[in-house]
Every structure is written in C-alpha cells, then in structure tokens.
Design a protein around this motif. Structure first.
Motif, PDB file in Angstrom:
ATOM      1  N   SER A  65       4.791   5.362  15.652  1.00 29.81           N
ATOM      2  CA  SER A  65       5.685   6.488  15.361  1.00 29.81           C
ATOM      3  C   SER A  65       5.111   7.438  14.314  1.00 29.81           C
ATOM      4  N   ASN A  66       4.204   6.968  13.494  1.00 33.77           N
ATOM      5  CA  ASN A  66       3.497   7.834  12.539  1.00 33.77           C
ATOM      6  C   ASN A  66       2.262   7.073  12.024  1.00 33.77           C
ATOM      7  N   GLY A  67       1.432   7.761  11.271  1.00 32.14           N
ATOM      8  CA  GLY A  67       0.196   7.145  10.796  1.00 32.14           C
ATOM      9  C   GLY A  67       0.453   6.040   9.781  1.00 32.14           C
ATOM     10  N   THR A  68       1.514   6.197   8.986  1.00 24.91           N
ATOM     11  CA  THR A  68       1.846   5.174   7.989  1.00 24.91           C
ATOM     12  C   THR A  68       2.232   3.870   8.678  1.00 24.91           C
ATOM     13  N   ALA A  69       3.047   3.975   9.725  1.00 26.28           N
ATOM     14  CA  ALA A  69       3.435   2.785  10.504  1.00 26.28           C
ATOM     15  C   ALA A  69       2.184   2.148  11.109  1.00 26.28           C
ATOM     16  N   MET A  91      -8.134   8.596  -4.081  1.00 23.66           N
ATOM     17  CA  MET A  91      -8.159  10.000  -3.641  1.00 23.66           C
ATOM     18  C   MET A  91      -7.655  10.075  -2.201  1.00 23.66           C
ATOM     19  N   THR A  92      -6.353   9.890  -2.038  1.00 25.34           N
ATOM     20  CA  THR A  92      -5.754   9.837  -0.700  1.00 25.34           C
ATOM     21  C   THR A  92      -4.252  10.017  -0.808  1.00 25.34           C
ATOM     22  N   PHE A  93      -3.620  10.170   0.338  1.00 28.29           N
ATOM     23  CA  PHE A  93      -2.170  10.181   0.402  1.00 28.29           C
ATOM     24  C   PHE A  93      -1.673   8.751   0.151  1.00 28.29           C
ATOM     25  N   ALA A  94      -0.500   8.637  -0.457  1.00 26.36           N
ATOM     26  CA  ALA A  94       0.013   7.322  -0.880  1.00 26.36           C
ATOM     27  C   ALA A  94       0.033   6.286   0.244  1.00 26.36           C
ATOM     28  N   ALA A  95       0.155   6.743   1.486  1.00 28.05           N
ATOM     29  CA  ALA A  95       0.271   5.805   2.620  1.00 28.05           C
ATOM     30  C   ALA A  95      -0.901   4.824   2.707  1.00 28.05           C
ATOM     31  N   SER A  96      -2.102   5.265   2.318  1.00 27.71           N
ATOM     32  CA  SER A  96      -3.288   4.388   2.437  1.00 27.71           C
ATOM     33  C   SER A  96      -3.156   3.152   1.557  1.00 27.71           C
ATOM     34  N   ALA A  97      -2.375   3.244   0.488  1.00 27.02           N
ATOM     35  CA  ALA A  97      -2.162   2.093  -0.395  1.00 27.02           C
ATOM     36  C   ALA A  97      -0.791   1.461  -0.165  1.00 27.02           C
ATOM     37  N   GLU A 163     -10.197   1.605   8.684  1.00 30.86           N
ATOM     38  CA  GLU A 163     -10.591   2.968   8.289  1.00 30.86           C
ATOM     39  C   GLU A 163      -9.383   3.894   8.434  1.00 30.86           C
ATOM     40  N   ASP A 164      -9.059   4.596   7.372  1.00 37.35           N
ATOM     41  CA  ASP A 164      -7.994   5.588   7.428  1.00 37.35           C
ATOM     42  C   ASP A 164      -8.646   6.920   7.786  1.00 37.35           C
ATOM     43  N   ALA A 165      -8.568   7.237   9.093  1.00 34.61           N
ATOM     44  CA  ALA A 165      -9.182   8.473   9.588  1.00 34.61           C
ATOM     45  C   ALA A 165      -8.094   9.494   9.918  1.00 34.61           C
ATOM     46  N   ALA A 166      -7.012   9.476   9.110  1.00 37.43           N
ATOM     47  CA  ALA A 166      -5.916  10.433   9.318  1.00 37.43           C
ATOM     48  C   ALA A 166      -6.446  11.871   9.379  1.00 37.43           C
ATOM     49  N   HIS A 167      -7.536  12.122   8.626  1.00 33.46           N
ATOM     50  CA  HIS A 167      -8.094  13.479   8.541  1.00 33.46           C
ATOM     51  C   HIS A 167      -9.227  13.706   9.540  1.00 33.46           C
ATOM     52  N   ALA A 168      -9.629  12.674  10.280  1.00 32.46           N
ATOM     53  CA  ALA A 168     -10.986  12.719  10.837  1.00 32.46           C
ATOM     54  C   ALA A 168     -11.075  12.522  12.344  1.00 32.46           C
ATOM     55  N   THR A 185      -9.210   1.544  13.198  1.00 28.42           N
ATOM     56  CA  THR A 185      -9.233   2.918  12.658  1.00 28.42           C
ATOM     57  C   THR A 185      -7.895   3.573  12.937  1.00 28.42           C
ATOM     58  N   MET A 186      -7.370   4.269  11.929  1.00 31.47           N
ATOM     59  CA  MET A 186      -6.077   4.938  12.082  1.00 31.47           C
ATOM     60  C   MET A 186      -6.245   6.451  12.149  1.00 31.47           C
ATOM     61  N   PHE A 187      -5.539   7.066  13.082  1.00 30.25           N
ATOM     62  CA  PHE A 187      -5.444   8.535  13.144  1.00 30.25           C
ATOM     63  C   PHE A 187      -3.973   8.934  13.028  1.00 30.25           C
ATOM     64  N   SER A 188      -3.732  10.074  12.382  1.00 34.56           N
ATOM     65  CA  SER A 188      -2.357  10.576  12.219  1.00 34.56           C
ATOM     66  C   SER A 188      -2.191  11.879  13.010  1.00 34.56           C
ATOM     67  N   PHE A 189      -0.987  12.081  13.528  1.00 33.03           N
ATOM     68  CA  PHE A 189      -0.709  13.307  14.294  1.00 33.03           C
ATOM     69  C   PHE A 189       0.421  14.119  13.660  1.00 33.03           C
ATOM     70  N   ALA A 192       0.100  18.802  10.182  1.00 30.44           N
ATOM     71  CA  ALA A 192      -1.029  19.395   9.438  1.00 30.44           C
ATOM     72  C   ALA A 192      -2.373  18.855   9.923  1.00 30.44           C
ATOM     73  N   LYS A 193      -2.370  17.819  10.752  1.00 33.09           N
ATOM     74  CA  LYS A 193      -3.611  17.128  11.099  1.00 33.09           C
ATOM     75  C   LYS A 193      -4.343  17.811  12.270  1.00 33.09           C
ATOM     76  N   LEU A 194      -5.383  17.151  12.767  1.00 30.16           N
ATOM     77  CA  LEU A 194      -6.269  17.782  13.760  1.00 30.16           C
ATOM     78  C   LEU A 194      -5.544  18.129  15.054  1.00 30.16           C
ATOM     79  N   HIS A 334      -4.898  18.186  -2.999  1.00 33.57           N
ATOM     80  CA  HIS A 334      -5.070  16.891  -2.330  1.00 33.57           C
ATOM     81  C   HIS A 334      -6.071  16.066  -3.111  1.00 33.57           C
ATOM     82  N   TYR A 335      -5.697  15.031  -3.759  1.00 28.67           N
ATOM     83  CA  TYR A 335      -4.394  14.429  -3.909  1.00 28.67           C
ATOM     84  C   TYR A 335      -4.222  14.031  -5.362  1.00 28.67           C
ATOM     85  N   ILE A 336      -2.979  13.758  -5.771  1.00 33.90           N
ATOM     86  CA  ILE A 336      -2.750  13.080  -7.050  1.00 33.90           C
ATOM     87  C   ILE A 336      -3.285  11.665  -6.853  1.00 33.90           C
TER      88      ILE A 336
HETATM   89  C1  LIG Z   1      -5.202  10.060   4.309  1.00 38.74           C
HETATM   90  C2  LIG Z   1      -3.869   9.832   4.945  1.00 38.74           C
HETATM   91  N1  LIG Z   1      -3.512   8.588   5.255  1.00 38.74           N
HETATM   92  C3  LIG Z   1      -2.326   8.324   5.847  1.00 38.74           C
HETATM   93  C4  LIG Z   1      -1.446   9.338   6.164  1.00 38.74           C
HETATM   94  C5  LIG Z   1      -0.125   8.992   6.775  1.00 38.74           C
HETATM   95  O1  LIG Z   1       0.059   9.570   8.038  1.00 38.74           O
HETATM   96  P1  LIG Z   1       1.518   9.976   8.545  1.00 38.74           P
HETATM   97  O2  LIG Z   1       1.970  11.172   7.789  1.00 38.74           O
HETATM   98  O3  LIG Z   1       1.306  10.236  10.004  1.00 38.74           O
HETATM   99  O4  LIG Z   1       2.409   8.797   8.322  1.00 38.74           O
HETATM  100  C6  LIG Z   1      -1.802  10.661   5.877  1.00 38.74           C
HETATM  101  C7  LIG Z   1      -0.924  11.780   6.251  1.00 38.74           C
HETATM  102  O5  LIG Z   1      -0.275  12.446   5.629  1.00 38.74           O
HETATM  103  C8  LIG Z   1      -3.027  10.910   5.236  1.00 38.74           C
HETATM  104  O6  LIG Z   1      -3.392  12.157   4.902  1.00 38.74           O
END
Ligand SMILES: Cc1ncc(COP(=O)(O)O)c(C=O)c1O
Length: 394
Positions: A65-69, A91-97, A163-168, A185-189, A192-194, A334-336
């Motif tokens: 349902s999303n990249g975080t899931a 140096m990432t969005f909080a979801a990676s941790a 691998e968090d390839a949300a950006h890649a 490997t994870m991709f997000s849709f 804002a993504k690709l 990008h990012y705190i």
């Molecule tokens: C690096 C990174 N990881 C994980 C996510 C989480 O993806 P999503 O917003 O689809 O849950 C994002 C997206 O914002 C991201 O930029």
C-alpha cells in the motif's frame, strides 16, 4: 547581509519542488479498472508486479500500500525481531528507520560519505556487532549507494541487505538496474517519486523464501497454500500463521502504476536534462557545492540538492531558503537526520552521532526537479538561485 528589501518576485506562481505527471493514458487505465470486476487483488496488481520485476531484472516483486509498509514487510521477511540491530543512514526519510522499530529492532545510524551523501561503508563497518541482522542503505536522491562494499561487509557475516530505493527506480549500479542487486529492494510510488500510484510501494527480490513471506505478511499472515497448512482443510480453508497486516495495493493504484511505468524512461531522461542544466548554470557559483556523481552509478535524479558553502555567504541556509521561497521557487530540505527527531531523541539517541550528516544537513537545499517542469520553470530557478547567491555573497 543584503541591505534593502528584496524586489517583488518575477514568478507569479509558486513552483513546487516536486509534482506528479498524470496524462489521459493514466486516467483511462484507472477508469478501465473501475469498470472491471476487480478493484483490488485482481489482475492489475499481478501485471504490475510482473512488469516491475522484469524492468529491474529481479525474479519476484510484491506490491504494498506504500513504501513504508513495503519496508516493514521486508524487515519481517528478513527475520528482524526484538533487539536485533539494523544499520541505516540518518540522511533519509524517517521510514527507513521506523520500519526497524515496528519490528522491535534497534536502528543504528552510520555516517554518510561527504561527497555522495550515501552511507559510508567504513562507518557501517564500525557499527557492526554480533547483533547486527541487516543493513538498510538508501539510494539517496536516486544515486545508488556503494552497494558492492556494503554487500561485501554483509555477505561475510550473514547480514541481510534491504536497499531503500524509494528515490531510485531506474537508477543503475555498475550497469545493472537497482532492484535485483540487494537481498530485497524497496521502491515507493508516492506522488513525488519517479512514478506514482497515488500511494504505493514494492519489494523486489531474487529470493523465493523472502517472496513468500512478503506475500503472506501483506495479507494478515494468511495463506491459502494447502502445502503449508498446519492441518488438513477443505478448499475454502485458509490459515493465519503469523500476525500480518492489510498492506495491499488496489487494482486502481496498480493500473496507474502500470501506465506510469510506460513513461518512466522519458521521465528519467527529462530529470537528467534538468539536472544537467542546473549543473551547467551553477558551475559558476562558487558559493554552491553541486551534486557529486560516483562513477559506479547512474542516478535517476529524484532530487537535486545544492550544498551551500556558508563560509562564502552572509546568510544562513534558512535565509537562502526564505529568499528562494520569496521568489516563488518551491524549495525543500531533505532530510532532518532521523535521530534528531523528537521521537528518536526520546529513545535516547544522542546528538552528533553522525557529524558529517549533521554538518551537511545544515547546508542543504533541494531545488525543484520534476518531469513536468517547463524550460521556463528551469530558467526561473536558475535565475533566482544566481541572483540570491550574488545578493548573499561575501
Ligand atoms: C528514502 C525513503 N524511504 C522510504 C520512504 C517511504 O515511502 P512511502 O512514502 O511510499 O511510504 C520514502 C518516501 O517518502 C523515502 O523518501
């Protein structure tokens, strides 16, 4: 410091830092699903999974349902549990941790390489302990992490690489698309993504065991596969064998994602074009450090980040940020660093654990970059950045 009030902006409307591209083909694809028998768990989801697995040259893809899931599911499939340590980047969005915390694991932050802003393998190595179960490198801004070095560290010790390839999506590492290189490997849709499906994510993998765990996790831990049941059952029977979630992508979203995949190469080409225009235009700005591209990778240019050489400027990052916003250039940061967020501070992470990430964070600004930007938009960004650099130059 500038001595007079800034002139009124030349741009009338705010240019966002990112924006999706939706055209009539996308709309038709979604409408077709709306008129069909399946709104979720139907043929579009399977078709999308096959399409993305083929594109990145991986054996399997499982959508979420999303990249975080998707990251949460990958942590579960990797067997991350209570008190397991997982190394990632701040140096990432909080979801990676956060995905590590969801599983009761402990995020361990390693510092970044000052040129690529990706995880520094030497720093990763220093953080490895007996309890390290996985590493989550992030392909920051669309540039692949130093995958060979990270995989080598991991393989020697039986550590799993997610691998968090949300950006890649579409990025390459040593001639291979990211998505078939790491264990998962994870991709997000996200829009804002690709490419976008509104919300959505996927895990690609070559490992059948991970694939099966991911599928089951996505739907409550339920399986209809009779060969794995704990007891014999009729044809309607199913078993919930562990606690999973409802993390499914709908067919509406999958149809949009399929249609977007057909445009991906054009999207990336346009992003590269804009990034090279920025590179060329800002090469003459001594106050700026431009994005560095390592030889091993080809970026998909999700983000274009400038680093301010603050010693050559009379203002702070926030002054420059506000000045760009005043010119209707939609900038972002990008990012705190993740461990500086109050939740992580409450968990006891001290400040300064990753000094390079913190130093660079204080100097970063993300400029607008998305395929639907017109040449005029790109020129507006260039003109505003140059003007503001001159205004704040020491
Ligand atoms: C690096 C990174 N990881 C994980 C996510 C989480 O993806 P999503 O917003 O689809 O849950 C994002 C997206 O914002 C991201 O930029």
């Amino acid at each position: 410091m500038p001595t007079s009030n800034p002139a009124p902006p030349e741009r009338e409307q705010l240019l966002p830092y990112a924006r999706h591209w939706i055209d009539d083909d996308d709309i038709a694809a979604v409408v077709q699903v709306l008129r069909s028998d399946y709104l979720t768990c139907g043929p579009a989801v399977e078709q999308f999974e096959r399409k993305i697995a083929e594109y990145v040259d991986a054996a399997y893809a499982v959508s979420f349902s999303n990249g975080t899931a998707a990251l949460h599911a990958a942590c579960h499939a990797a067997g991350i549990g209570l008190a397991d340590q997982v190394i990632t980047t701040p140096m990432t969005f909080a979801a990676s941790a956060n995905c590590i915390l969801y599983q009761g694991g402990i995020p361990v932050f390693a510092d970044i390489d000052e040129r690529t802003y990706n995880l520094d393998p030497e720093s990763v190595e220093r953080e490895i302990t007996e309890d390290t179960k996985a590493i989550i490198p992030v392909d920051f801004t669309g540039q692949p992490a130093d995958l060979d070095s990270i995989l080598e560290l991991a393989r020697k010790r039986g550590i799993i690489v997610i691998e968090d390839a949300a950006h890649a999506l579409g990025a390459e590492y040593k001639g291979q698309k990211v998505g078939g290189i790491s264990d998962m490997t994870m991709f997000s849709f996200h829009p804002a993504k690709l490419i976008t499906s509104g919300e959505g994510g996927v895990i690609t993998t070559n490992n059948k065991t991970y694939y099966e765990r991911l599928l089951q996790f996505r739907t409550h831990g339920i399986t209809r596969d009779a060969s794995s049941w704990n007891k014999a059952g009729s044809r309607w029977y199913y078993e919930m064998q562990f606690l999973g979630y409802n993390y499914r992508l709908s067919d509406l979203q999958a149809a949009l994602a399929i249609s977007q995949m057909d445009k991906l190469e054009n999207f990336i080409a346009r992003r590269k074009h804009i990034a090279s225009k920025y590179n060329e235009a800002f090469a003459e700005c001594p106050q700026l450090q431009l994005p560095y591209q390592a030889q091993a990778g080809v970026s998909s240019w999700h983000l274009y980040i400038i680093q301010l050489r603050l010693e050559q400027l009379s203002g702070t990052r926030d002054d420059i940020y506000e000045a760009l916003l005043h010119e209707n250039i939609g900038v972002n940061v990008h990012y705190i660093p993740v461990y500086l967020h109050p939740h992580y501070q409450k968990l006891g992470y001290p400040e300064r654990i990753c000094p390079k990430a913190e130093r660079i964070y204080e100097r970063m600004i993300t400029l607008p970059l998305f395929p639907a930007m017109s040449e005029q938009d790109v020129d507006d960004v260039i003109r505003s950045v140059r003007r503001i650099m001159e205004r704040y130059s020491i």
